[in-house]
Design a protein around this motif. Structure first.
Motif, PDB file in Angstrom:
ATOM      1  N   ARG A   1       7.813  -4.015  14.149  1.00 28.56           N
ATOM      2  CA  ARG A   1       8.935  -3.048  14.083  1.00 28.56           C
ATOM      3  C   ARG A   1      10.067  -3.560  13.200  1.00 28.56           C
ATOM      4  NH1 ARG A   1       8.043  -2.855  19.728  1.00 28.56           N
ATOM      5  NH2 ARG A   1       6.830  -0.985  20.254  1.00 28.56           N
ATOM      6  N   SER A   2      10.292  -4.875  13.247  1.00 33.69           N
ATOM      7  CA  SER A   2      11.483  -5.431  12.593  1.00 33.69           C
ATOM      8  C   SER A   2      11.279  -5.780  11.121  1.00 33.69           C
ATOM      9  CB  SER A   2      11.920  -6.694  13.340  1.00 33.69           C
ATOM     10  OG  SER A   2      10.955  -7.723  13.133  1.00 33.69           O
ATOM     11  N   ARG A   3      10.056  -5.633  10.622  1.00 35.69           N
ATOM     12  CA  ARG A   3       9.738  -6.135   9.274  1.00 35.69           C
ATOM     13  C   ARG A   3       9.145  -5.047   8.386  1.00 35.69           C
ATOM     14  NH1 ARG A   3       7.491 -11.252   8.467  1.00 35.69           N
ATOM     15  NH2 ARG A   3       6.996 -10.288   6.470  1.00 35.69           N
ATOM     16  N   ASP A   4       9.232  -5.253   7.081  1.00 31.59           N
ATOM     17  CA  ASP A   4       8.472  -4.419   6.143  1.00 31.59           C
ATOM     18  C   ASP A   4       7.307  -5.252   5.632  1.00 31.59           C
ATOM     19  OD1 ASP A   4       9.957  -2.110   6.277  1.00 31.59           O
ATOM     20  OD2 ASP A   4      11.444  -2.858   4.841  1.00 31.59           O
ATOM     21  N   PHE A   5       6.141  -4.620   5.505  1.00 29.42           N
ATOM     22  CA  PHE A   5       4.967  -5.317   4.985  1.00 29.42           C
ATOM     23  C   PHE A   5       4.425  -4.566   3.776  1.00 29.42           C
ATOM     24  CE2 PHE A   5       5.096  -6.315   9.520  1.00 29.42           C
ATOM     25  CZ  PHE A   5       4.988  -7.704   9.495  1.00 29.42           C
ATOM     26  N   ASP A   6       3.721  -5.290   2.914  1.00 28.11           N
ATOM     27  CA  ASP A   6       3.079  -4.678   1.753  1.00 28.11           C
ATOM     28  C   ASP A   6       1.595  -4.461   2.087  1.00 28.11           C
ATOM     29  OD1 ASP A   6       2.468  -3.761  -0.728  1.00 28.11           O
ATOM     30  OD2 ASP A   6       2.839  -5.639  -1.797  1.00 28.11           O
ATOM     31  N   VAL A   7       0.873  -5.585   2.316  1.00 28.71           N
ATOM     32  CA  VAL A   7      -0.514  -5.520   2.806  1.00 28.71           C
ATOM     33  C   VAL A   7      -0.560  -6.385   4.074  1.00 28.71           C
ATOM     34  CG1 VAL A   7      -2.939  -6.048   2.314  1.00 28.71           C
ATOM     35  CG2 VAL A   7      -1.445  -5.256   0.465  1.00 28.71           C
ATOM     36  N   LEU A   8      -0.985  -5.787   5.193  1.00 32.48           N
ATOM     37  CA  LEU A   8      -1.024  -6.506   6.469  1.00 32.48           C
ATOM     38  C   LEU A   8      -2.438  -6.448   7.036  1.00 32.48           C
ATOM     39  CD1 LEU A   8       0.438  -7.891   8.910  1.00 32.48           C
ATOM     40  CD2 LEU A   8       0.865  -5.585   9.805  1.00 32.48           C
TER      41      LEU A   8
ATOM     42  N   ARG B   1     -18.429  -3.435 -11.027  1.00 32.45           N
ATOM     43  CA  ARG B   1     -17.154  -2.846 -11.470  1.00 32.45           C
ATOM     44  C   ARG B   1     -16.254  -2.645 -10.247  1.00 32.45           C
ATOM     45  NH1 ARG B   1     -21.385  -1.062 -14.013  1.00 32.45           N
ATOM     46  NH2 ARG B   1     -21.879   0.598 -12.525  1.00 32.45           N
ATOM     47  N   ILE B   2     -15.089  -3.327 -10.266  1.00 37.69           N
ATOM     48  CA  ILE B   2     -14.112  -3.160  -9.180  1.00 37.69           C
ATOM     49  C   ILE B   2     -12.833  -2.619  -9.809  1.00 37.69           C
ATOM     50  CG2 ILE B   2     -12.763  -4.326  -7.368  1.00 37.69           C
ATOM     51  CD1 ILE B   2     -14.894  -6.491  -7.238  1.00 37.69           C
ATOM     52  N   GLU B   3     -12.525  -1.351  -9.558  1.00 37.68           N
ATOM     53  CA  GLU B   3     -11.266  -0.799 -10.091  1.00 37.68           C
ATOM     54  C   GLU B   3     -10.747   0.330  -9.215  1.00 37.68           C
ATOM     55  OE1 GLU B   3     -12.050   0.798 -14.085  1.00 37.68           O
ATOM     56  OE2 GLU B   3     -14.162   0.497 -13.609  1.00 37.68           O
ATOM     57  N   ASP B   4      -9.416   0.374  -9.093  1.00 39.97           N
ATOM     58  CA  ASP B   4      -8.740   1.418  -8.292  1.00 39.97           C
ATOM     59  C   ASP B   4      -9.343   1.543  -6.889  1.00 39.97           C
ATOM     60  OD1 ASP B   4      -7.185   1.972 -10.490  1.00 39.97           O
ATOM     61  OD2 ASP B   4      -8.559   3.488 -11.261  1.00 39.97           O
TER      62      ASP B   4
ATOM     63  N   ARG C   1     -14.503  -4.368  11.303  1.00 37.48           N
ATOM     64  CA  ARG C   1     -14.995  -5.181  10.192  1.00 37.48           C
ATOM     65  C   ARG C   1     -14.337  -4.631   8.932  1.00 37.48           C
ATOM     66  NH1 ARG C   1     -17.271  -6.416  14.421  1.00 37.48           N
ATOM     67  NH2 ARG C   1     -18.965  -7.913  14.605  1.00 37.48           N
ATOM     68  N   PHE C   2     -13.314  -5.344   8.433  1.00 36.17           N
ATOM     69  CA  PHE C   2     -12.572  -4.885   7.245  1.00 36.17           C
ATOM     70  C   PHE C   2     -12.220  -3.405   7.401  1.00 36.17           C
ATOM     71  CE2 PHE C   2     -11.853  -7.859   3.861  1.00 36.17           C
ATOM     72  CZ  PHE C   2     -11.070  -7.138   2.981  1.00 36.17           C
ATOM     73  N   ASP C   3     -11.567  -3.121   8.506  1.00 38.76           N
ATOM     74  CA  ASP C   3     -11.396  -1.750   8.982  1.00 38.76           C
ATOM     75  C   ASP C   3     -10.009  -1.228   8.578  1.00 38.76           C
ATOM     76  OD1 ASP C   3     -11.438   0.558  10.447  1.00 38.76           O
ATOM     77  OD2 ASP C   3     -11.958  -0.386  12.358  1.00 38.76           O
ATOM     78  N   PHE C   4      -9.981  -0.411   7.524  1.00 37.08           N
ATOM     79  CA  PHE C   4      -8.703   0.106   7.020  1.00 37.08           C
ATOM     80  C   PHE C   4      -8.123   1.129   7.991  1.00 37.08           C
ATOM     81  CE2 PHE C   4     -10.465  -1.582   3.118  1.00 37.08           C
ATOM     82  CZ  PHE C   4      -9.348  -2.121   2.500  1.00 37.08           C
ATOM     83  N   LYS C   5      -6.874   0.916   8.421  1.00 41.92           N
ATOM     84  CA  LYS C   5      -6.183   1.842   9.334  1.00 41.92           C
ATOM     85  C   LYS C   5      -5.164   2.693   8.572  1.00 41.92           C
ATOM     86  CE  LYS C   5      -8.299   0.183  12.911  1.00 41.92           C
ATOM     87  NZ  LYS C   5      -9.328   0.992  13.562  1.00 41.92           N
ATOM     88  N   LEU C   6      -4.550   2.105   7.562  1.00 40.15           N
ATOM     89  CA  LEU C   6      -3.588   2.828   6.707  1.00 40.15           C
ATOM     90  C   LEU C   6      -3.805   2.355   5.274  1.00 40.15           C
ATOM     91  CD1 LEU C   6      -0.146   2.521   8.572  1.00 40.15           C
ATOM     92  CD2 LEU C   6      -1.427   4.636   8.214  1.00 40.15           C
ATOM     93  N   LYS C   7      -3.719   3.284   4.350  1.00 39.17           N
ATOM     94  CA  LYS C   7      -3.952   2.917   2.947  1.00 39.17           C
ATOM     95  C   LYS C   7      -3.175   3.911   2.103  1.00 39.17           C
ATOM     96  CE  LYS C   7      -8.189   1.484   0.526  1.00 39.17           C
ATOM     97  NZ  LYS C   7      -9.635   1.727   0.518  1.00 39.17           N
ATOM     98  N   ASN C   8      -1.935   3.577   1.726  1.00 44.55           N
ATOM     99  CA  ASN C   8      -1.185   4.453   0.821  1.00 44.55           C
ATOM    100  C   ASN C   8      -0.372   3.600  -0.149  1.00 44.55           C
ATOM    101  OD1 ASN C   8       1.262   3.686   2.212  1.00 44.55           O
ATOM    102  ND2 ASN C   8       0.761   5.214   3.790  1.00 44.55           N
ATOM    103  N   ASP C   9       0.451   4.209  -0.981  1.00 40.23           N
ATOM    104  CA  ASP C   9       1.194   3.444  -2.005  1.00 40.23           C
ATOM    105  C   ASP C   9       2.184   2.473  -1.367  1.00 40.23           C
ATOM    106  OD1 ASP C   9      -0.163   5.054  -3.667  1.00 40.23           O
ATOM    107  OD2 ASP C   9       1.476   6.462  -4.041  1.00 40.23           O
ATOM    108  N   ARG C  10       2.608   2.773  -0.127  1.00 41.67           N
ATOM    109  CA  ARG C  10       3.667   1.999   0.515  1.00 41.67           C
ATOM    110  C   ARG C  10       3.112   0.822   1.323  1.00 41.67           C
ATOM    111  NH1 ARG C  10       5.850   2.400   5.302  1.00 41.67           N
ATOM    112  NH2 ARG C  10       4.618   4.227   5.864  1.00 41.67           N
ATOM    113  N   ILE C  11       2.024   1.064   2.013  1.00 40.17           N
ATOM    114  CA  ILE C  11       1.511   0.042   2.936  1.00 40.17           C
ATOM    115  C   ILE C  11      -0.011   0.109   3.036  1.00 40.17           C
ATOM    116  CG2 ILE C  11       1.964   1.641   4.879  1.00 40.17           C
ATOM    117  CD1 ILE C  11       2.169  -2.065   5.500  1.00 40.17           C
ATOM    118  N   VAL C  12      -0.650  -1.063   3.108  1.00 41.69           N
ATOM    119  CA  VAL C  12      -2.075  -1.147   3.445  1.00 41.69           C
ATOM    120  C   VAL C  12      -2.151  -1.947   4.739  1.00 41.69           C
ATOM    121  CG1 VAL C  12      -4.320  -2.077   2.777  1.00 41.69           C
ATOM    122  CG2 VAL C  12      -2.830  -1.074   1.038  1.00 41.69           C
ATOM    123  N   PHE C  13      -2.834  -1.388   5.737  1.00 37.28           N
ATOM    124  CA  PHE C  13      -3.007  -2.104   7.006  1.00 37.28           C
ATOM    125  C   PHE C  13      -4.470  -2.038   7.425  1.00 37.28           C
ATOM    126  CE2 PHE C  13      -2.856  -1.799  11.835  1.00 37.28           C
ATOM    127  CZ  PHE C  13      -2.891  -3.183  11.999  1.00 37.28           C
TER     128      PHE C  13
END
Length: 457
Positions: free
Chosen positions: A428-435, A253-256, A316-328
């Motif tokens: 700095r110059s760009r907006d990203f969704d998932v980076l 099961r993969i959800e949310d 290793r698949f290391d999440f640094k930011l995870k919110n509604d605006r950006i995932v990095f």
């Protein structure tokens, strides 16, 4: 190392992730531990705090007196150090016992029950997972890992346990020094062809490795591998995969952003496994890690708790930011098959979002051998930003640049090549969704700054 008179250990190349773990093992045992490294780093500074004597200038005079006694000093070196290094030459000319890191680990597998994980990719996460399951179980373990465990903030665990978990590295055939009690083999997609030459030689190296598993032990091998193992009498063989094999998963099961599944095993099935680091590729890594821990004697509750509390591995698949605006996130993936798995996992987690990768290719030879495979793997994403190749131990090869990958990306994908120095300005110059930042080079050094820039937008 079998020699009881060892009082000092000297490392030629002290600051590597694998070497530092062994240095800590000897510091913990109260020996004089010293060494040379080319440049200071966070890791070497930490080792100095823990009691290791390190210098950064190639100079025989700087070797401590305790490390100049051939009868009582063991010298450990990394293959990355050139043969003409003057300190290494001094030790060779004066009759010291000199071992590679892998030989030292091999000795440990003769003194403990070695739980080893080999494979082109997946081995760091799988071995770190297995070590965490074992360490928090009634069995406990020692561990020598190829990455920093987020649960422990280190690449090594020390205990009085009879078990030692080791990441078995095929680079330079290092894993042939080991004598595993049990081993997982995750993958055998050819790599390090600068050393092996051919795919056949690479697969043969893994076949020889399986001969080294001790009778009474076990091999847990991924179902889909091209290699053929050769086991000693008395070694049990199991296979595993995502949906089939002696060990596999059901009811995934993969959800949310959460992942759970049932662990199917010939020993005892364990329902309701939750992934503490919910990444699709970790289902398969988890199956292998739990299989080995279960064969060693971990209980169903210990498997469940170990998987639920596993925090992952740095880079290793290391999440640094995870919110509604950006995932990095950042990922060490640097082989086409690793990039493929990484891209596939991130696509499964974020089906309807725009995914951008910044990728720094690692090694000219690897880029030359696999540029089409890199392009295929990266083409699962929406946008690819390439930097120049990170040379590591190599000199440039004429005609081999990041453009080889760039020119083979699928039509329609957004793409560009930039200099590594321009990455921060681009962010700095760009907006990203998932980076995602991909690669094993030094681009990762910019990840903390990228995180700050994205956080402050």
């Amino acid at each position: 190392m079998e020699n009881k008179d060892i009082k000092a250990v000297y490392f030629v190349g002290a600051g590597g992730i694998g070497m530092s773990a062994i240095a800590r093992y000897f510091i913990h045992r109260g020996l004089v531990v010293a060494g040379y490294d080319k440049t200071p780093s966070d890791l070497t500074r930490q080792l100095e705090k823990e009691g290791m004597l390190i210098h950064y200038e190639e100079c025989v005079d700087k070797i401590p007196e305790a490390c100049k006694q051939p009868a009582s000093c063991l010298v450990i070196y990394t293959p990355a150090i050139p043969a003409e290094h003057q300190e290494l030459r001094y030790f060779r000319e004066n009759g010291f016992e000199i071992q590679k890191r892998a030989q030292v680990l091999g000795t440990l597998t003769r003194q403990h029950k070695g739980l080893c994980v080999a494979g082109t990719h997946g081995k760091t996460t799988t071995s770190t997972m297995c070590a965490h399951i074992m360490h928090q179980s009634h069995l406990d373990c020692n561990a020598f890992l190829g990455g920093i465990s987020k649960n422990y903030g280190t690449n090594y665990i020390l205990s009085a346990s009879d078990y030692v978990v080791i990441e078995a590295d095929e680079f330079d055939r290092s894993f042939h020094w080991l004598r595993p009690w049990m081993s997982v083999i995750t993958a055998t997609d050819p790599d390090h062809l600068d050393i092996y030459g051919t795919k056949e030689a690479y697969l043969e190296s893994f076949r020889h490795y399986t001969e080294l598993i001790q009778p009474g032990g076990a091999l847990i091998i991924h179902r889909d591998l091209e290699m053929r193992e050769q086991l000693q009498e008395g070694v049990r063989r199991y296979d595993y995969a995502l949906h089939e094999g002696d060990f596999h998963a059901e009811n995934i099961r993969i959800e949310d952003g959460e992942i759970s599944f049932d662990f199917i095993s010939p020993i005892e099935c364990v329902r309701g496994i939750e992934l503490g680091q919910p990444v699709p590729i970790n289902i398969e890594n988890g199956i292998a890690a739990m299989a080995m821990a279960q064969l060693a004697g971990c209980t169903a509750d210990e498997l469940r708790e170990g998987m639920r509390t596993f925090g992952g591995v740095d880079r290793r698949f290391d999440f640094k930011l995870k919110n509604d605006r950006i995932v990095f996130l950042s990922d060490y993936a640097h082989h086409p098959q690793e990039i493929y798995q990484s891209a596939k996992s991130i696509r499964e987690l974020y089906r309807h979002r725009k995914i951008t990768a910044i990728f720094q290719p690692h090694l000219y030879t690897r880029t030359r051998d696999f540029y089409k495979d890199f392009a295929d793997a990266l083409s699962q994403l929406d946008e690819v930003i390439l930097t120049e190749i990170y040379p590591a131990r190599e000199l440039p090869i004429e005609g081999v640049t990041s453009e080889l990958i760039y020119n083979n990306l699928r039509p329609g994908i957004e793409k560009q090549i930039i200099r590594k120095e321009d990455v921060l300005d681009l962010v700095r110059s760009r907006d990203f969704d998932v980076l995602i930042v991909l690669g094993a080079g030094d681009l990762d050094n910019q990840v903390p700054q990228i995180t700050e820039i994205l956080k402050n937008k």
